[in-house]
Motif scaffolding. Sequence first.
Motif, short mmCIF file in Angstrom:
data_model
loop_
_atom_site.label_atom_id
_atom_site.label_comp_id
_atom_site.label_asym_id
_atom_site.label_seq_id
_atom_site.Cartn_x
_atom_site.Cartn_y
_atom_site.Cartn_z
N LEU A 150 -5.67 -14.35 -1.26
CA LEU A 150 -6.19 -14.24 -2.62
C LEU A 150 -5.14 -14.64 -3.65
O LEU A 150 -3.94 -14.52 -3.41
CB LEU A 150 -6.59 -12.79 -2.92
CG LEU A 150 -7.69 -12.16 -2.09
CD1 LEU A 150 -7.88 -10.72 -2.51
CD2 LEU A 150 -8.97 -12.93 -2.23
N GLU A 151 -5.64 -15.08 -4.80
CA GLU A 151 -4.79 -15.29 -5.97
C GLU A 151 -5.11 -14.16 -6.94
O GLU A 151 -6.25 -14.00 -7.36
CB GLU A 151 -5.07 -16.64 -6.62
CG GLU A 151 -4.21 -16.89 -7.84
CD GLU A 151 -4.49 -18.22 -8.51
OE1 GLU A 151 -3.84 -18.49 -9.54
OE2 GLU A 151 -5.34 -18.98 -8.03
N ILE A 152 -4.11 -13.38 -7.28
CA ILE A 152 -4.30 -12.22 -8.16
C ILE A 152 -4.37 -12.71 -9.61
O ILE A 152 -3.51 -13.47 -10.06
CB ILE A 152 -3.15 -11.21 -7.98
CG1 ILE A 152 -3.03 -10.79 -6.52
CG2 ILE A 152 -3.35 -10.01 -8.88
CD1 ILE A 152 -4.24 -10.12 -5.94
N THR A 153 -5.42 -12.27 -10.33
CA THR A 153 -5.60 -12.71 -11.72
C THR A 153 -5.17 -11.65 -12.74
O THR A 153 -4.96 -11.98 -13.90
CB THR A 153 -7.07 -13.08 -11.98
OG1 THR A 153 -7.90 -11.97 -11.64
CG2 THR A 153 -7.47 -14.29 -11.15
N ARG A 154 -5.07 -10.38 -12.29
CA ARG A 154 -4.61 -9.30 -13.16
C ARG A 154 -3.64 -8.44 -12.38
O ARG A 154 -3.70 -8.38 -11.16
CB ARG A 154 -5.79 -8.44 -13.62
CG ARG A 154 -6.79 -9.23 -14.47
CD ARG A 154 -7.97 -8.39 -14.85
NE ARG A 154 -7.55 -7.22 -15.62
CZ ARG A 154 -8.32 -6.19 -15.88
NH1 ARG A 154 -9.55 -6.16 -15.43
NH2 ARG A 154 -7.86 -5.17 -16.58
N ASN A 155 -2.72 -7.77 -13.07
CA ASN A 155 -1.78 -6.88 -12.38
C ASN A 155 -2.55 -5.76 -11.70
O ASN A 155 -3.43 -5.13 -12.30
CB ASN A 155 -0.78 -6.28 -13.37
CG ASN A 155 0.16 -7.33 -13.93
OD1 ASN A 155 0.31 -8.40 -13.38
ND2 ASN A 155 0.78 -7.00 -15.05
N VAL A 156 -2.26 -5.53 -10.41
CA VAL A 156 -2.96 -4.49 -9.63
C VAL A 156 -1.98 -3.79 -8.70
O VAL A 156 -0.85 -4.24 -8.51
CB VAL A 156 -4.11 -5.09 -8.78
CG1 VAL A 156 -5.20 -5.64 -9.64
CG2 VAL A 156 -3.59 -6.15 -7.83
N MET A 157 -2.46 -2.70 -8.12
CA MET A 157 -1.72 -2.00 -7.08
C MET A 157 -2.49 -2.21 -5.77
O MET A 157 -3.68 -1.91 -5.71
CB MET A 157 -1.62 -0.50 -7.38
CG MET A 157 -0.84 -0.15 -8.62
SD MET A 157 0.92 -0.31 -8.42
CE MET A 157 1.29 1.14 -7.50
N ILE A 158 -1.82 -2.72 -4.75
CA ILE A 158 -2.45 -2.91 -3.45
C ILE A 158 -1.64 -2.11 -2.44
O ILE A 158 -0.45 -2.39 -2.25
CB ILE A 158 -2.49 -4.40 -3.05
CG1 ILE A 158 -3.29 -5.20 -4.08
CG2 ILE A 158 -3.08 -4.56 -1.66
CD1 ILE A 158 -3.29 -6.70 -3.84
N SER A 159 -2.27 -1.14 -1.84
CA SER A 159 -1.63 -0.24 -0.85
C SER A 159 -0.36 0.39 -1.43
O SER A 159 0.67 0.49 -0.76
CB SER A 159 -1.30 -1.00 0.43
OG SER A 159 -2.46 -1.51 1.01
N GLY A 160 -0.41 0.77 -2.70
CA GLY A 160 0.72 1.43 -3.34
C GLY A 160 1.81 0.49 -3.82
O GLY A 160 2.82 0.93 -4.35
#
Length: 77
Positions: free
Chosen positions: A3-13
């Motif tokens: 995936l290409e992340i489009t917004r800042n996120v938390m993935i698995s902490g």
Amino acid sequence: MKLEITRNVMISGEPVKAGSFVEVELVIANLLINSGKAKVAPEPTPEPKLEIQQKPVESAPKPAARRGRPKKTSPED
């Protein structure tokens, strides 16, 4: 799934910044895509390789190198 992340996120902490490319499980990928925080990364297209044809090099023998003026011998030597 990549995936290409489009917004800042938390993935698995872990924090992931926008513009990053990540590999995640299908369940997480669907969640991020449906929430508008990621999109499927485009598959990289391989660049065509250019074949370089080398020509055989024919070299003529080089003339003897001359360095400075030749010394003149004098009868005094």
